[in-house]
Scaffold this motif. Structure first.
Motif, PDB file in Angstrom:
ATOM      1  N   ARG A 198      27.059  13.603  29.634  1.00  0.00           N
ATOM      2  CA  ARG A 198      26.849  12.497  30.566  1.00  0.00           C
ATOM      3  C   ARG A 198      26.201  11.349  29.809  1.00  0.00           C
ATOM      4  O   ARG A 198      25.190  11.528  29.134  1.00  0.00           O
ATOM      5  CB  ARG A 198      25.945  12.933  31.722  1.00  0.00           C
ATOM      6  CG  ARG A 198      25.707  11.807  32.752  1.00  0.00           C
ATOM      7  CD  ARG A 198      24.871  12.276  33.931  1.00  0.00           C
ATOM      8  NE  ARG A 198      23.517  12.621  33.567  1.00  0.00           N
ATOM      9  CZ  ARG A 198      23.005  13.849  33.608  1.00  0.00           C
ATOM     10  NH1 ARG A 198      23.767  14.872  33.969  1.00  0.00           N
ATOM     11  NH2 ARG A 198      21.758  14.100  33.264  1.00  0.00           N
ATOM     12  N   ASP A 199      26.796  10.174  29.914  1.00  0.00           N
ATOM     13  CA  ASP A 199      26.264   8.982  29.250  1.00  0.00           C
ATOM     14  C   ASP A 199      25.042   8.486  30.028  1.00  0.00           C
ATOM     15  O   ASP A 199      25.136   8.153  31.211  1.00  0.00           O
ATOM     16  CB  ASP A 199      27.343   7.900  29.204  1.00  0.00           C
ATOM     17  CG  ASP A 199      26.928   6.706  28.359  1.00  0.00           C
ATOM     18  OD1 ASP A 199      25.752   6.600  27.984  1.00  0.00           O
ATOM     19  OD2 ASP A 199      27.804   5.867  28.078  1.00  0.00           O
ATOM     20  N   ASN A 200      23.893   8.418  29.363  1.00  0.00           N
ATOM     21  CA  ASN A 200      22.664   7.966  30.024  1.00  0.00           C
ATOM     22  C   ASN A 200      22.537   6.451  30.072  1.00  0.00           C
ATOM     23  O   ASN A 200      21.563   5.934  30.620  1.00  0.00           O
ATOM     24  CB  ASN A 200      21.441   8.558  29.308  1.00  0.00           C
ATOM     25  CG  ASN A 200      21.426  10.069  29.362  1.00  0.00           C
ATOM     26  OD1 ASN A 200      21.847  10.664  30.348  1.00  0.00           O
ATOM     27  ND2 ASN A 200      20.960  10.695  28.297  1.00  0.00           N
ATOM     28  N   LYS A 201      23.502   5.751  29.461  1.00  0.00           N
ATOM     29  CA  LYS A 201      23.541   4.279  29.463  1.00  0.00           C
ATOM     30  C   LYS A 201      22.342   3.660  28.756  1.00  0.00           C
ATOM     31  O   LYS A 201      21.991   2.504  29.001  1.00  0.00           O
ATOM     32  CB  LYS A 201      23.616   3.726  30.901  1.00  0.00           C
ATOM     33  CG  LYS A 201      24.737   4.306  31.747  1.00  0.00           C
ATOM     34  CD  LYS A 201      26.105   4.043  31.172  1.00  0.00           C
ATOM     35  CE  LYS A 201      27.210   4.585  32.074  1.00  0.00           C
ATOM     36  NZ  LYS A 201      28.553   4.379  31.501  1.00  0.00           N
ATOM     37  N   ASP A 202      21.694   4.418  27.882  1.00  0.00           N
ATOM     38  CA  ASP A 202      20.549   3.889  27.144  1.00  0.00           C
ATOM     39  C   ASP A 202      20.659   4.213  25.655  1.00  0.00           C
ATOM     40  O   ASP A 202      19.657   4.205  24.938  1.00  0.00           O
ATOM     41  CB  ASP A 202      19.242   4.446  27.704  1.00  0.00           C
ATOM     42  CG  ASP A 202      19.154   5.970  27.606  1.00  0.00           C
ATOM     43  OD1 ASP A 202      20.133   6.588  27.148  1.00  0.00           O
ATOM     44  OD2 ASP A 202      18.108   6.534  27.983  1.00  0.00           O
ATOM     45  N   GLY A 203      21.868   4.495  25.208  1.00  0.00           N
ATOM     46  CA  GLY A 203      22.064   4.869  23.820  1.00  0.00           C
ATOM     47  C   GLY A 203      21.910   6.352  23.563  1.00  0.00           C
ATOM     48  O   GLY A 203      21.941   6.791  22.417  1.00  0.00           O
ATOM     49  N   THR A 204      21.741   7.137  24.646  1.00  0.00           N
ATOM     50  CA  THR A 204      21.623   8.586  24.501  1.00  0.00           C
ATOM     51  C   THR A 204      22.593   9.282  25.453  1.00  0.00           C
ATOM     52  O   THR A 204      23.076   8.686  26.407  1.00  0.00           O
ATOM     53  CB  THR A 204      20.200   9.082  24.804  1.00  0.00           C
ATOM     54  OG1 THR A 204      19.916   8.878  26.200  1.00  0.00           O
ATOM     55  CG2 THR A 204      19.176   8.353  23.969  1.00  0.00           C
ATOM     56  N   TYR A 205      22.853  10.555  25.182  1.00  0.00           N
ATOM     57  CA  TYR A 205      23.716  11.380  26.021  1.00  0.00           C
ATOM     58  C   TYR A 205      22.972  12.635  26.442  1.00  0.00           C
ATOM     59  O   TYR A 205      22.110  13.139  25.716  1.00  0.00           O
ATOM     60  CB  TYR A 205      24.989  11.787  25.269  1.00  0.00           C
ATOM     61  CG  TYR A 205      26.109  10.780  25.334  1.00  0.00           C
ATOM     62  CD1 TYR A 205      27.264  11.033  26.058  1.00  0.00           C
ATOM     63  CD2 TYR A 205      26.017   9.559  24.673  1.00  0.00           C
ATOM     64  CE1 TYR A 205      28.299  10.118  26.128  1.00  0.00           C
ATOM     65  CE2 TYR A 205      27.042   8.632  24.733  1.00  0.00           C
ATOM     66  CZ  TYR A 205      28.182   8.923  25.464  1.00  0.00           C
ATOM     67  OH  TYR A 205      29.203   7.998  25.527  1.00  0.00           O
ATOM     68  N   PHE A 226      25.697   7.851  19.158  1.00  0.00           N
ATOM     69  CA  PHE A 226      24.660   8.007  20.176  1.00  0.00           C
ATOM     70  C   PHE A 226      23.997   9.376  20.093  1.00  0.00           C
ATOM     71  O   PHE A 226      24.657  10.401  19.897  1.00  0.00           O
ATOM     72  CB  PHE A 226      25.245   7.787  21.569  1.00  0.00           C
ATOM     73  CG  PHE A 226      25.858   6.430  21.745  1.00  0.00           C
ATOM     74  CD1 PHE A 226      25.077   5.291  21.718  1.00  0.00           C
ATOM     75  CD2 PHE A 226      27.225   6.284  21.917  1.00  0.00           C
ATOM     76  CE1 PHE A 226      25.643   4.037  21.870  1.00  0.00           C
ATOM     77  CE2 PHE A 226      27.806   5.039  22.068  1.00  0.00           C
ATOM     78  CZ  PHE A 226      27.004   3.908  22.041  1.00  0.00           C
TER      79      PHE A 226
END
Length: 402
Positions: A198-205, A226
């Motif tokens: 799941r893409d956390n939309k903050d540069g992390t998964y 990422f």
């Protein structure tokens, strides 16, 4: 047939009416026939979304040189489709375009630019996939887990990463998957394709779960550029198409900073390992600990150690920490332990004895769940301790430690 200036449909009827195409301005919108072999009309420049989806009779498909694009789910669930001829003119294959087909070999044309996500996903018979040098983009999970489904066959594939171009030549020899892996372990890029994220939309998964067939799995520390910062299997869904049940050993990455883990679906998991250099988690004897708060986070459900000796520096036992650990027979908790979370020993039906240190000042509700314990189970507490008070309040049989 009514025709206006905005809509123009061209119907093709071939021979005995087995092949019927609905074409709009060069886009094949829908196939209405039942032929086993289909040649797309040369008037088509693209095959539309879901044009053949769910067709049960199509076995061989020939796409003409006029076609440049195959749309989303165009041939998804064409479960009989075994042979595919694609033209050099083709530039784009849409997401799930050939998902869940019976294809065994596919040669992709030399001018192909894009393969979207899941294009060949769940093609469980696919053993050879030739990708051209022209590829500029490949979406996540565009191929099935080739190294899982048919491990005894020779496979050649050149893979591309999700964020930037990455090419890996896989050679699985007839000796089989196990021998091949000894010679050449999977790369991080290859492991990445076996996980749901799941893409956390903050540069992390966040990793949601495992979709491979290996009994030992490695969670990579990056998805492209990422960082994989979290693992959360509690919020996995059926739609993630996970295969947690095959796992025996799980290795978590050094990049992990958060974990929401109960391993409900990992009922055969025996060991949890943590990659070297992880600042927030560590593993001992196959059991997962969190550095912050010095917490025993999770003992795998199929852990076979029998006696668990919790390290002296551990201060807390997380909720559900030993849930359903049938191999757990005895636990030695350290003096200095402060808290034990709710349901920590739920469904531990083979647990024989638990001594709660006098240092414990907090115990969560339903310490042993509501599923019962062995008749000869012994809960031992110290006189005047919080554990003694807890046992009395919850009508638990106990013995005083002499």
């Amino acid at each position: 047939v009514w025709v206006d200036l905005l809509t123009l449909f061209l119907f093709w009827f071939l021979g005995n009416q087995e092949a019927v195409f609905l074409i709009r301005f060069g886009v094949l919108k829908q196939y209405l026939g039942s032929a086993a072999e289909v040649v797309i009309p040369s008037e088509c420049t693209s095959i539309g979304d879901r044009a053949f989806k769910g067709n049960q009779t199509l076995r061989r498909l020939v796409v003409p040189g006029s076609v440049k694009k195959i749309g989303e789910a165009a041939f998804q669930d064409c479960v009989a489709l075994e042979q595919l001829e694609l033209p050099e003119s083709l530039q784009t294959i849409g997401s799930s375009a050939f998902s869940n087909c019976a294809l065994t070999e596919v040669r992709l044309p030399s001018n192909l630019k894009r393969i979207e996500s899941f294009a060949f996903d769940y093609c469980e018979k696919l053993w050879r996939l030739e990708l051209p040098e022209s590829l500029e983009y490949c979406g996540a999970d565009f191929v099935p887990e080739l190294w899982d489904y048919l491990p005894d066959l020779l496979k050649h594939a050149r893979y591309c990463g999700e964020v930037q171009m990455e090419e890996h030549l896989l050679e699985l020899e007839a000796a089989g998957l196990a021998e091949w892996r000894k010679r050449k372990p999977l790369t991080a890029a290859q492991w990445r394709k076996l996980w749901a994220f799941r893409d956390n939309k903050d540069g992390t998964y966040t990793a949601k779960g495992y979709r491979g067939q290996f009994s030992h799995a490695v969670l990579p520390d990056k998805v492209g550029k990422f960082v994989v910062s979290a693992f959360d299997d509690e919020n996995s869904t059926f739609n993630d198409k996970l295969s947690h049940g095959v796992l025996r050993t799980l290795t978590l990455p050094a990049s992990l900073t958060a974990a929401n883990i109960r391993f409900d679906l990992m009922h055969n998991l025996e060991r949890i390992e943590v990659a070297e250099g992880c600042a927030d988690f560590f593993s001992q004897d196959g059991i997962l600990y969190q550095t912050k708060g010095m917490t025993l986070l999770r003992c795998p459900k199929a852990w076979k150690g029998g006696l668990c000796v919790v390290p002296k520096h551990v201060k807390s036992i997380a909720p559900w920490a030993f849930e359903d650990c049938q191999g757990l027979t005895e636990v030695k908790l350290p003096e200095g332990l402060k808290s034990i979370g709710y349901n920590a020993f739920s469904k531990c039906r083979n647990l024989q004895e638990l001594i709660v240190p006098a240092s414990v000042t907090e115990i969560g509700s339903q310490l042993f769940g509501s599923f019962g314990l062995r008749e000869n189970f012994r809960l031992r507490v110290f006189a005047g301790s919080y554990a003694e008070e807890y046992a009395k309040e919850n009508n638990l049989k106990f013995e005083i430690v002499e």
